[in-house]
Design a protein around this motif. Structure first.
Motif, mmCIF file in Angstrom:
data_model
loop_
_atom_site.group_PDB
_atom_site.id
_atom_site.type_symbol
_atom_site.label_atom_id
_atom_site.label_comp_id
_atom_site.label_asym_id
_atom_site.label_seq_id
_atom_site.Cartn_x
_atom_site.Cartn_y
_atom_site.Cartn_z
ATOM 1 N N THR A 148 0.800 -1.328 0.045
ATOM 2 C CA THR A 148 0.106 0.033 0.116
ATOM 3 C C THR A 148 0.973 1.350 -0.081
ATOM 4 N N GLY A 149 1.872 1.043 0.679
ATOM 5 C CA GLY A 149 2.907 2.444 0.952
ATOM 6 C C GLY A 149 3.650 2.676 -0.494
ATOM 7 N N VAL A 150 3.918 1.566 -1.264
ATOM 8 C CA VAL A 150 4.558 1.592 -2.276
ATOM 9 C C VAL A 150 3.587 2.018 -3.516
ATOM 10 N N VAL A 151 2.448 1.749 -3.493
ATOM 11 C CA VAL A 151 1.599 2.337 -4.566
ATOM 12 C C VAL A 151 1.360 3.674 -4.235
ATOM 13 N N GLY A 152 1.066 4.122 -3.099
ATOM 14 C CA GLY A 152 1.017 5.426 -2.568
ATOM 15 C C GLY A 152 2.043 6.466 -2.998
ATOM 16 N N VAL A 153 3.257 6.035 -2.708
ATOM 17 C CA VAL A 153 4.373 6.662 -3.404
ATOM 18 C C VAL A 153 4.384 6.839 -4.698
ATOM 19 N N VAL A 154 4.110 5.705 -5.379
ATOM 20 C CA VAL A 154 4.217 5.700 -7.015
ATOM 21 C C VAL A 154 3.178 6.656 -7.286
ATOM 22 N N VAL A 155 1.929 6.740 -6.841
ATOM 23 C CA VAL A 155 0.587 7.745 -7.068
ATOM 24 C C VAL A 155 1.109 9.156 -6.988
ATOM 25 N N VAL A 156 1.806 9.417 -5.683
ATOM 26 C CA VAL A 156 2.280 10.754 -5.364
ATOM 27 C C VAL A 156 3.259 11.226 -6.400
ATOM 28 N N ARG A 157 4.564 10.458 -6.655
ATOM 29 C CA ARG A 157 5.326 10.840 -7.536
ATOM 30 C C ARG A 157 4.872 11.227 -8.816
ATOM 31 N N ALA A 158 3.738 10.296 -9.442
ATOM 32 C CA ALA A 158 3.241 10.554 -10.845
ATOM 33 C C ALA A 158 2.559 11.865 -10.786
ATOM 34 N N ALA A 159 1.915 12.149 -9.634
ATOM 35 C CA ALA A 159 1.148 13.461 -9.557
ATOM 36 C C ALA A 159 1.972 14.633 -9.600
ATOM 37 N N GLU A 160 3.217 14.470 -9.019
ATOM 38 C CA GLU A 160 4.069 15.437 -8.860
ATOM 39 C C GLU A 160 4.668 15.842 -10.097
ATOM 40 N N ARG A 161 4.902 14.825 -11.092
ATOM 41 C CA ARG A 161 5.562 15.018 -12.190
ATOM 42 C C ARG A 161 4.622 15.366 -13.460
ATOM 43 N N GLY A 162 3.017 15.005 -13.311
ATOM 44 C CA GLY A 162 2.244 15.343 -14.021
ATOM 45 C C GLY A 162 2.021 16.631 -14.357
ATOM 46 N N GLU A 163 1.329 16.760 -15.495
ATOM 47 C CA GLU A 163 0.826 18.304 -15.407
ATOM 48 C C GLU A 163 -0.421 18.572 -15.206
ATOM 49 N N ALA A 164 -0.821 19.822 -14.959
ATOM 50 C CA ALA A 164 -2.034 20.132 -14.284
ATOM 51 C C ALA A 164 -3.359 19.148 -14.842
ATOM 52 N N GLY A 165 -3.338 18.838 -16.011
ATOM 53 C CA GLY A 165 -4.520 17.914 -16.671
ATOM 54 C C GLY A 165 -4.145 16.713 -16.676
ATOM 55 N N SER A 166 -3.042 16.184 -16.093
ATOM 56 C CA SER A 166 -2.885 14.764 -16.216
ATOM 57 C C SER A 166 -3.639 13.758 -15.413
ATOM 58 N N LEU A 167 -3.911 12.378 -15.978
ATOM 59 C CA LEU A 167 -4.719 11.523 -14.940
ATOM 60 C C LEU A 167 -4.264 11.457 -13.722
ATOM 61 N N PRO A 168 -2.986 11.059 -13.405
ATOM 62 C CA PRO A 168 -2.461 10.939 -12.101
ATOM 63 C C PRO A 168 -2.723 12.354 -11.009
ATOM 64 N N ARG A 169 -2.395 13.172 -11.664
ATOM 65 C CA ARG A 169 -2.713 14.617 -10.962
ATOM 66 C C ARG A 169 -4.283 14.817 -10.573
ATOM 67 N N ARG A 170 -4.985 14.355 -11.851
ATOM 68 C CA ARG A 170 -6.423 14.798 -11.433
ATOM 69 C C ARG A 170 -6.898 13.808 -10.507
ATOM 70 N N LEU A 171 -6.456 12.429 -10.521
ATOM 71 C CA LEU A 171 -6.998 11.625 -9.340
ATOM 72 C C LEU A 171 -6.388 11.853 -8.069
#
Length: 103
Positions: free
Chosen positions: A25-48
Motif C-alpha cells: 500500500t505504501g509503495v503504491v501510494g508513493v508511486v501515485v504521489v510521484r506521478a502526480a508531482e511529475r504530471g501536468e495540471a491536466g494529467s490523469l494521476p494529478r487529477r486523481l
C-alpha cells in the motif's frame, strides 16, 4: 510443544502478510504521489490525486459537522437531566488549561 511452535509459525505468517500488505500500500501510494508531482495540471494521476484530496477534505468536514451535532445533542440531554432533577446546569468545563500555544 509442537502445538506451540505451530501457533507461533501461524502468527508469524499472519504478521508477514499484514506487513506485506502495508508495504505494498505504501509503495503504491508513493508511486501515485510521484506521478502526480511529475504530471501536468491536466494529467490523469494529478487529477486523481486532486480528486482524492477533495473527497478527503469533504469527508473531514462532514465528520466535523457530525461530531459537533453529537456534542450539542449530548449537552442538551445533560441539561434536560439536570432540569428534571430541579438543579441548575453547571457551566461547561474550561478546556483551555494545559494549552500553552496558539492554534
Amino acid at each position: 510443544m509442537a502445538e506451540s511452535s505451530k501457533n507461533r509459525t501461524a502468527g508469524a505468517a499472519r504478521l508477514l502478510r499484514k506487513a506485506g500488505g502495508t508495504v505494498l500500500t505504501g509503495v503504491v501510494g508513493v508511486v501515485v504521489v510521484r506521478a502526480a508531482e511529475r504530471g501536468e495540471a491536466g494529467s490523469l494521476p494529478r487529477r486523481l490525486a486532486v480528486g482524492a484530496t477533495k473527497l478527503g477534505i469533504r469527508g473531514a468536514r462532514r465528520a466535523e459537522v457530525g461530531v459537533e451535532k453529537a456534542r450539542l445533542a449530548a449537552g442538551d440531554v445533560r441539561a434536560q437531566a439536570y432540569a428534571d432533577l430541579g438543579e441548575q446546569v453547571p457551566p461547561p468545563a474550561d478546556r483551555s488549561g494545559g494549552h500553552d500555544h496558539q492554534h
